[in-house]
Design a protein around this motif. Structure first.
Motif, mmCIF file in Angstrom:
data_model
loop_
_atom_site.group_PDB
_atom_site.id
_atom_site.type_symbol
_atom_site.label_atom_id
_atom_site.label_comp_id
_atom_site.label_asym_id
_atom_site.label_seq_id
_atom_site.Cartn_x
_atom_site.Cartn_y
_atom_site.Cartn_z
ATOM 1 N N VAL A 93 89.758 51.598 -87.703
ATOM 2 C CA VAL A 93 88.774 50.674 -88.288
ATOM 3 C C VAL A 93 89.216 50.276 -89.688
ATOM 4 O O VAL A 93 89.198 49.089 -90.050
ATOM 5 N N MET A 94 89.627 51.270 -90.474
ATOM 6 C CA MET A 94 90.038 50.985 -91.841
ATOM 7 C C MET A 94 91.210 50.005 -91.873
ATOM 8 O O MET A 94 91.221 49.060 -92.665
ATOM 9 N N GLU A 95 92.185 50.207 -91.020
ATOM 10 C CA GLU A 95 93.361 49.337 -91.002
ATOM 11 C C GLU A 95 93.017 47.926 -90.521
ATOM 12 O O GLU A 95 93.527 46.947 -91.065
ATOM 13 N N LEU A 96 92.163 47.821 -89.515
ATOM 14 C CA LEU A 96 91.749 46.491 -89.057
ATOM 15 C C LEU A 96 91.057 45.721 -90.174
ATOM 16 O O LEU A 96 91.343 44.541 -90.402
ATOM 17 N N VAL A 97 90.166 46.399 -90.873
ATOM 18 C CA VAL A 97 89.406 45.732 -91.927
ATOM 19 C C VAL A 97 90.288 45.397 -93.119
ATOM 20 O O VAL A 97 90.316 44.246 -93.576
ATOM 21 N N ASP A 98 91.026 46.393 -93.637
ATOM 22 C CA ASP A 98 91.764 46.084 -94.869
ATOM 23 C C ASP A 98 92.904 45.095 -94.624
ATOM 24 O O ASP A 98 93.154 44.219 -95.442
ATOM 25 N N ASN A 99 93.559 45.182 -93.481
ATOM 26 C CA ASN A 99 94.606 44.196 -93.198
ATOM 27 C C ASN A 99 94.012 42.818 -92.923
ATOM 28 O O ASN A 99 94.625 41.803 -93.237
ATOM 29 N N GLY A 100 92.816 42.796 -92.344
ATOM 30 C CA GLY A 100 92.124 41.520 -92.152
ATOM 31 C C GLY A 100 91.802 40.856 -93.477
ATOM 32 O O GLY A 100 92.017 39.644 -93.636
ATOM 33 N N VAL A 101 91.312 41.630 -94.429
ATOM 34 C CA VAL A 101 91.010 41.083 -95.755
ATOM 35 C C VAL A 101 92.282 40.555 -96.410
ATOM 36 O O VAL A 101 92.301 39.453 -96.970
ATOM 37 N N ILE A 102 93.346 41.335 -96.335
ATOM 38 C CA ILE A 102 94.617 40.917 -96.938
ATOM 39 C C ILE A 102 95.128 39.635 -96.273
ATOM 40 O O ILE A 102 95.532 38.689 -96.951
ATOM 41 N N ALA A 103 95.111 39.608 -94.949
ATOM 42 C CA ALA A 103 95.623 38.436 -94.213
ATOM 43 C C ALA A 103 94.799 37.188 -94.485
ATOM 44 O O ALA A 103 95.338 36.080 -94.494
ATOM 45 N N LEU A 104 93.509 37.364 -94.713
ATOM 46 C CA LEU A 104 92.630 36.210 -94.932
ATOM 47 C C LEU A 104 92.562 35.759 -96.388
ATOM 48 O O LEU A 104 91.954 34.726 -96.680
ATOM 49 N N THR A 105 93.146 36.529 -97.290
ATOM 50 C CA THR A 105 93.139 36.149 -98.701
ATOM 51 C C THR A 105 94.315 35.212 -98.968
ATOM 52 O O THR A 105 95.473 35.616 -98.829
ATOM 53 N N PRO A 106 94.019 33.968 -99.328
ATOM 54 C CA PRO A 106 95.101 32.998 -99.547
ATOM 55 C C PRO A 106 96.118 33.485 -100.586
ATOM 56 O O PRO A 106 95.748 33.906 -101.677
ATOM 57 N N GLY A 107 97.379 33.472 -100.177
ATOM 58 C CA GLY A 107 98.467 33.826 -101.079
ATOM 59 C C GLY A 107 98.745 35.309 -101.224
ATOM 60 O O GLY A 107 99.736 35.689 -101.847
ATOM 61 N N ALA A 108 97.892 36.162 -100.675
ATOM 62 C CA ALA A 108 98.057 37.602 -100.887
ATOM 63 C C ALA A 108 99.355 38.139 -100.309
ATOM 64 O O ALA A 108 100.029 38.953 -100.935
ATOM 65 N N MET A 109 99.716 37.705 -99.126
ATOM 66 C CA MET A 109 100.930 38.220 -98.501
ATOM 67 C C MET A 109 102.193 37.647 -99.132
ATOM 68 O O MET A 109 103.265 38.212 -98.984
ATOM 69 N N GLU A 110 102.069 36.580 -99.859
ATOM 70 C CA GLU A 110 103.227 36.007 -100.535
ATOM 71 C C GLU A 110 103.319 36.467 -101.980
ATOM 72 O O GLU A 110 104.311 36.208 -102.660
ATOM 73 N N ALA A 111 102.285 37.155 -102.465
ATOM 74 C CA ALA A 111 102.261 37.602 -103.858
ATOM 75 C C ALA A 111 103.321 38.683 -104.078
ATOM 76 O O ALA A 111 103.623 39.476 -103.187
ATOM 77 N N HIS A 112 103.870 38.687 -105.277
ATOM 78 C CA HIS A 112 104.884 39.661 -105.643
ATOM 79 C C HIS A 112 104.236 40.876 -106.294
ATOM 80 O O HIS A 112 103.096 40.818 -106.750
ATOM 81 N N LEU A 113 104.986 41.969 -106.342
ATOM 82 C CA LEU A 113 104.467 43.217 -106.908
ATOM 83 C C LEU A 113 104.015 43.058 -108.361
ATOM 84 O O LEU A 113 103.141 43.782 -108.819
ATOM 85 N N SER A 114 104.590 42.127 -109.057
ATOM 86 C CA SER A 114 104.257 41.919 -110.465
ATOM 87 C C SER A 114 103.014 41.040 -110.664
ATOM 88 O O SER A 114 102.578 40.843 -111.796
ATOM 89 N N GLU A 115 102.433 40.546 -109.586
ATOM 90 C CA GLU A 115 101.279 39.645 -109.680
ATOM 91 C C GLU A 115 99.964 40.388 -109.456
ATOM 92 O O GLU A 115 99.861 41.244 -108.591
ATOM 93 N N GLY A 116 98.994 40.004 -110.222
ATOM 94 C CA GLY A 116 97.671 40.600 -110.087
ATOM 95 C C GLY A 116 97.062 40.377 -108.711
ATOM 96 O O GLY A 116 96.359 41.241 -108.199
ATOM 97 N N LEU A 117 97.332 39.226 -108.109
ATOM 98 C CA LEU A 117 96.783 38.917 -106.790
ATOM 99 C C LEU A 117 97.162 39.993 -105.771
ATOM 100 O O LEU A 117 96.338 40.394 -104.951
ATOM 101 N N PHE A 118 98.398 40.456 -105.827
ATOM 102 C CA PHE A 118 98.861 41.503 -104.913
ATOM 103 C C PHE A 118 97.978 42.735 -105.040
ATOM 104 O O PHE A 118 97.449 43.245 -104.053
ATOM 105 N N TRP A 119 97.797 43.231 -106.262
ATOM 106 C CA TRP A 119 97.069 44.485 -106.496
ATOM 107 C C TRP A 119 95.559 44.312 -106.336
ATOM 108 O O TRP A 119 94.888 45.196 -105.797
ATOM 109 N N TRP A 120 95.009 43.186 -106.794
ATOM 110 C CA TRP A 120 93.573 42.965 -106.660
ATOM 111 C C TRP A 120 93.166 42.806 -105.194
ATOM 112 O O TRP A 120 92.106 43.271 -104.780
#
Length: 154
Positions: A93-120
């Motif tokens: 359940v946790m993985e479905l939800v958190d990966n869903g949030v990440i996948a649905l957040t525009p730009g999150a998967m393309e964000a770099h480690l140095s960007e706040g979007l990645f961590w937020w």
């Protein structure tokens, strides 16, 4: 920590469910963050990065429980079965939800480690996953499943 024994059969407190979820979230977060960091650092595409993060989340989630039940004296085979019984639904359940949030957040998967979007995005995904998974764990514990399996060892 023995709060679960004060409840009549079929009852589970929100506190017990929250602690079980936090335990699961800790292992999942370690694996998830490690997978995302590795995939992002290697400039992998979304699918392989998420797959690595999910595999590592399960691995670390199970490992944390496995360590605890081995420490309680269970033989390895029984400890593995106990960890699988305790954590599979919660981690799923946790993985479905958190990966869903990440996948649905525009730009999150393309964000770099140095960007706040990645961590937020990771932090927000874990928060949402915690809120969704806690009621699931409460139901499982009330039915003697999930982390209730591990609680019997305390």
């Amino acid at each position: 920590m023995r709060e679960h024994r004060r409840h009549p059969a079929g009852a589970a407190s929100w506190g017990t469910a929250a602690r079980a979820t936090l335990h699961c979230l800790t292992g999942c977060a370690v694996g998830e963050v490690l997978g995302m960091v590795i995939g992002t650092a290697l400039t992998w595409h979304t699918a392989p990065t998420m797959l690595l993060a999910i595999v590592l989340a399960f691995l670390f989630g199970y490992s944390f429980t496995l360590y605890a039940v081995l420490h309680a004296g269970l033989p390895l085979r029984t400890a593995v079965r106990t960890a699988l019984a305790a954590d599979t639904v919660s981690i799923t359940v946790m993985e479905l939800v958190d990966n869903g949030v990440i996948a649905l957040t525009p730009g999150a998967m393309e964000a770099h480690l140095s960007e706040g979007l990645f961590w937020w995005t990771l932090a927000a995904a874990f928060a949402v996953a915690f809120l969704v998974t806690t009621p699931v764990n409460r139901i499982l514990i009330a039915r003697g499943r999930g982390h209730a399996v591990v609680h019997r060892l305390h």
